[in-house]
Design an enzyme around this catalytic site. Sequence first.
Site, PDB file in Angstrom:
ATOM      1  N   HIS A  58      12.975  -4.526  10.621  1.00  0.00           N
ATOM      2  CA  HIS A  58      12.803  -4.932   9.234  1.00  0.00           C
ATOM      3  C   HIS A  58      12.475  -3.750   8.329  1.00  0.00           C
ATOM      4  O   HIS A  58      12.896  -3.704   7.175  1.00  0.00           O
ATOM      5  CB  HIS A  58      11.693  -5.985   9.147  1.00  0.00           C
ATOM      6  N   HIS A 105      14.244 -13.746   3.579  1.00  0.00           N
ATOM      7  CA  HIS A 105      12.977 -14.251   4.099  1.00  0.00           C
ATOM      8  C   HIS A 105      13.308 -15.392   5.050  1.00  0.00           C
ATOM      9  O   HIS A 105      12.774 -16.498   4.941  1.00  0.00           O
ATOM     10  CB  HIS A 105      12.053 -14.697   2.961  1.00  0.00           C
TER      11      HIS A 105
END
EC number: 6.3.5.3
Length: 779
Positions: A58, A105
């Site tokens: 990430h 998300h």
Amino acid sequence: MPTPDAVPQPRPEDPEITPEVVKDHGLTPEEYQMVLDYLGRTPTLTELGIYSVMWSEHCSYKNSIALLKTLPRDGEKLLAAAGDENAGLVDIGDGWAVAFKIESHNHPSAVEPYQGAATGVGGIQRDIFTMGARPIASLNSLRFGSLDNPRVRFLVDGVVRGIGGYGNSFGVPTVGGEVVFDPAYEGNPLVNAMSIGMVKVGETVSATASGVGNPVYIVGSATGRDGIHGATFASEEISEESEAKRPSVQVGDPFTEKLLLEATLDAIKTGAVVGMQDMGAAGITCSSCEMSEKGGVGMTIQLDKTPQRETGMTPYEILLSESQERMLVVVEKGREHEIEAVFDKWDLHAVQIGVITEGDRVRIFWHDDLVADVPAPSLVLGGGAPVYHRERTRPAYLDTTQAFDPATIDDLTPPDRGPGQAPASGDALKALMGSPTIASKRWVFEQYDTHVRTNTVAGPGPTDAAVIRLKGTTGARGGERGLAAKTDCNGRYVYLNPRRGGQIAVAEAARNVVCAGGEPLAVTNCLNFGNPYKPEVYWQFSEAVGGMGDACRAFETPVTGGNVSFYNENPDGAIYPTPTIGMVGLVEDVEADTTTAAFPSGAVLLLVSPASWAHTGGIEASEYLMHLHGLASGDAPHLDLEEEKTVHAATLAAIRAGHVLAAHDVSDGGLAVCLAEGCIHGETGASVETPEASGARLDAVLFGEAQSRIVLAVAPEAVDAVTALATQHGAQATRLGTTGGDRLVIASGGATVVDEAVSDLAHPYTNAIPDAMGEPVVA
């Protein structure tokens, strides 16, 4: 206070660093050896946590950065290179720039849909206003499984409420997006959030630390335990254990974020801000290390000074917390009181927790103890973080999907040819209008504030792209300028042909921007894929990125940045590879050029397509084949990028000449669905004849998803001018028919094949999603 050459010592309560502890932190043995090499010693638990989050997929992009660098990242209007700042920055003239970015998300939303979606919205807004830009619009791209599944309905409800709850309270309109439903996303929804902001050229702030001796402030909310290891959580597959990681989902407060927005912009106006970065993934860890590395300086952080909203927090927890609504700000020494006064005015924390130092090390103190001492360059993207070139293998499933024979599917029966074994074409059209992917998303967007701040010219509903007024700007023709924006991707196309699917994602986003009257400028992307350690997934990723690059170069729309989201898998398999494109385009005159997809009565319908267009296409890869026959098969539709450009140029020229009353591209569901949507939005009927397609199947003529087609509604007196413009730009404009009445009548090959009341098409279109969610409405 320890001396400069002191070495961090383990805290008594910390566990011993064992292979199991290292594995729990998501680091491979090889990566842990790199940590040992960088430090020259065994890390403390806090340091291990720092490397864990900073080297997570990430944050580090370790499995994607090599391929991302192949995308076109330069353009004369770009004011920031891709990845250099928190968001992309494009010059739009008149001394103004637009900042925009899209991020995922997904994992948090799969576990806690409301907060996962809400904090996704909040995080992307901070990326915009941290640069000094005021957010003016939000978009999103959402993907879920079948609405027949109660769990999916729970996710849809929570995600939509989360987006609305945060965005509405924060006060930025949600002006557009897309919602797709497909079994491929059953166990792993995709929640991609995009934000757009405006800023004066030269008044932006960089996410860079500089100036030895300058103080470092944390501003905004207090720090809690929410979101700890959120970046690591987003870098692994979703499983049954994911529910136990609910604490990894952050909790947002949009009202605090609104205060933080105003305080941040006020602070920037003082001129005392040297650099600023949002605390998103990895919190203080990421912002301190990235800002230090970018500025070529060191930083000392006194962690115990951080405002905390929970008792007994450890240095490890504070460093890795992803509590929302926080920033790290480097302030010009001697001007601390100015910044403190601004944040005090807005009733927000502004506490000095550090100072800029010489060298390249970030040193973390807890009271008088040194708990971490790490070289910043070893942690970041493009620095010392690992970079991988993964194995690639063409997936075996493509041999099956591309061997699909359309002849195995019965063609449709026109209503005037008598009953047969195949369904009537009108019934098929009504069924497609009720496909949740095609159906009206009114149930979704009516939960959003779409017009707050009064800049929305065209919002969700009957428009191919949103249009936002850019107050204070003047276009070439004297009118006020606007920005067209769109998110787009057909994951099924990418699944069936990753390279062409990547091209189409960019092409359709550009086509939609053009239909709204905009000239495509640049893109941001959110690349949602499965596990990159699986060679088949990495091949999909590589091919899709290549296709996106092809299209961006062809349309001269450079990539300004974005987000990669891997590990979108669940025990039943990976999602469709979904490289979501967020595109912005410039509308020269919002009053004259903004075009909707609502066909007015009394207009002539023209189909703009490439001049040499002979690709009637088939039913392969279509929503028709999936929704009516349950098959994701065949190849992605044909696309020629040069042909596509001619259609864009012809359409935009016709719009800017004032000839176009409505414009709608042919996409999901093909020509028949495009016509039905235009009639529903315009509350009118139409009578049309499909272009000649010798030997083509009826279902392909009606529902095939051949690319590079736009239906224009024009006044009868404008037909010749539009046709001439199409020819001038290398395209063609074919007369389909006229609008009027209350029925959609489609003829093909001289025979009527669809004859349906528009109200009968509107009913499934309007009610599909509310009915599935348990809230029926009247069409």
